[in-house]
Design a protein around this motif. Sequence first.
Motif, PDB file in Angstrom:
ATOM      1  N   ARG A 144      14.567  43.993  37.294  1.00  0.00           N
ATOM      2  CA  ARG A 144      15.394  44.908  36.779  1.00  0.00           C
ATOM      3  C   ARG A 144      17.016  44.101  37.380  1.00  0.00           C
ATOM      4  O   ARG A 144      17.015  44.109  38.638  1.00  0.00           O
ATOM      5  N   CYS A 145      17.830  43.325  36.554  1.00  0.00           N
ATOM      6  CA  CYS A 145      18.006  43.055  36.442  1.00  0.00           C
ATOM      7  C   CYS A 145      19.487  44.094  36.783  1.00  0.00           C
ATOM      8  O   CYS A 145      20.018  44.744  35.539  1.00  0.00           O
ATOM      9  N   GLU A 163      18.195  45.179  32.345  1.00  0.00           N
ATOM     10  CA  GLU A 163      17.090  45.326  31.914  1.00  0.00           C
ATOM     11  C   GLU A 163      15.615  43.994  32.818  1.00  0.00           C
ATOM     12  O   GLU A 163      16.382  43.415  33.613  1.00  0.00           O
ATOM     13  N   GLU A 164      15.510  44.452  32.522  1.00  0.00           N
ATOM     14  CA  GLU A 164      14.339  43.537  33.050  1.00  0.00           C
ATOM     15  C   GLU A 164      14.195  42.091  32.681  1.00  0.00           C
ATOM     16  O   GLU A 164      14.310  41.745  31.221  1.00  0.00           O
ATOM     17  N   ARG A 165      14.934  40.874  33.359  1.00  0.00           N
ATOM     18  CA  ARG A 165      14.457  39.239  33.475  1.00  0.00           C
ATOM     19  C   ARG A 165      14.878  39.062  34.464  1.00  0.00           C
ATOM     20  O   ARG A 165      13.586  39.068  35.349  1.00  0.00           O
ATOM     21  N   CYS A 174      19.373  36.496  38.548  1.00  0.00           N
ATOM     22  CA  CYS A 174      19.558  36.780  37.982  1.00  0.00           C
ATOM     23  C   CYS A 174      19.391  35.086  36.660  1.00  0.00           C
ATOM     24  O   CYS A 174      19.888  34.697  36.723  1.00  0.00           O
ATOM     25  N   ASP A 231      19.706  34.667  33.642  1.00  0.00           N
ATOM     26  CA  ASP A 231      20.404  35.107  32.798  1.00  0.00           C
ATOM     27  C   ASP A 231      22.175  35.262  32.491  1.00  0.00           C
ATOM     28  O   ASP A 231      22.607  34.761  31.500  1.00  0.00           O
ATOM     29  N   CYS A 288      22.687  43.269  34.068  1.00  0.00           N
ATOM     30  CA  CYS A 288      22.331  42.765  32.680  1.00  0.00           C
ATOM     31  C   CYS A 288      21.246  44.538  32.220  1.00  0.00           C
ATOM     32  O   CYS A 288      20.911  45.072  31.118  1.00  0.00           O
ATOM     33  N   SER A 318       9.600  38.399  37.444  1.00  0.00           N
ATOM     34  CA  SER A 318      10.615  39.656  36.575  1.00  0.00           C
ATOM     35  C   SER A 318      11.063  40.372  37.648  1.00  0.00           C
ATOM     36  O   SER A 318       9.833  40.839  38.722  1.00  0.00           O
TER      37      SER A 318
END
Length: 69
Positions: free
Chosen positions: A14-15, A20-22, A43, A45, A18, A12
């Motif tokens: 931080r992206c 946010e944490e991903r 990432c 996502d 994005c 995990s």
Amino acid sequence: MTALWSSPERRSERCPSCAEERAFEQPPCAEGHEPGQCPEWACVDCGHAVMLAAAETIRPARQLVTASA
């Protein structure tokens, strides 16, 4: 969205894309690193790739030496 690839290594972070944490996974390594040893992560996502490596695992670049004329 589902993961872009299957990987035994997941973490995990931080992206940046994005914001946010991903979850990040390691894509298949084209440079021959063993699973879990490649510094490249992406990432799951959005696919944003980052280099995550401990300082001791990064080798200095070779310096090019040229002959002077």
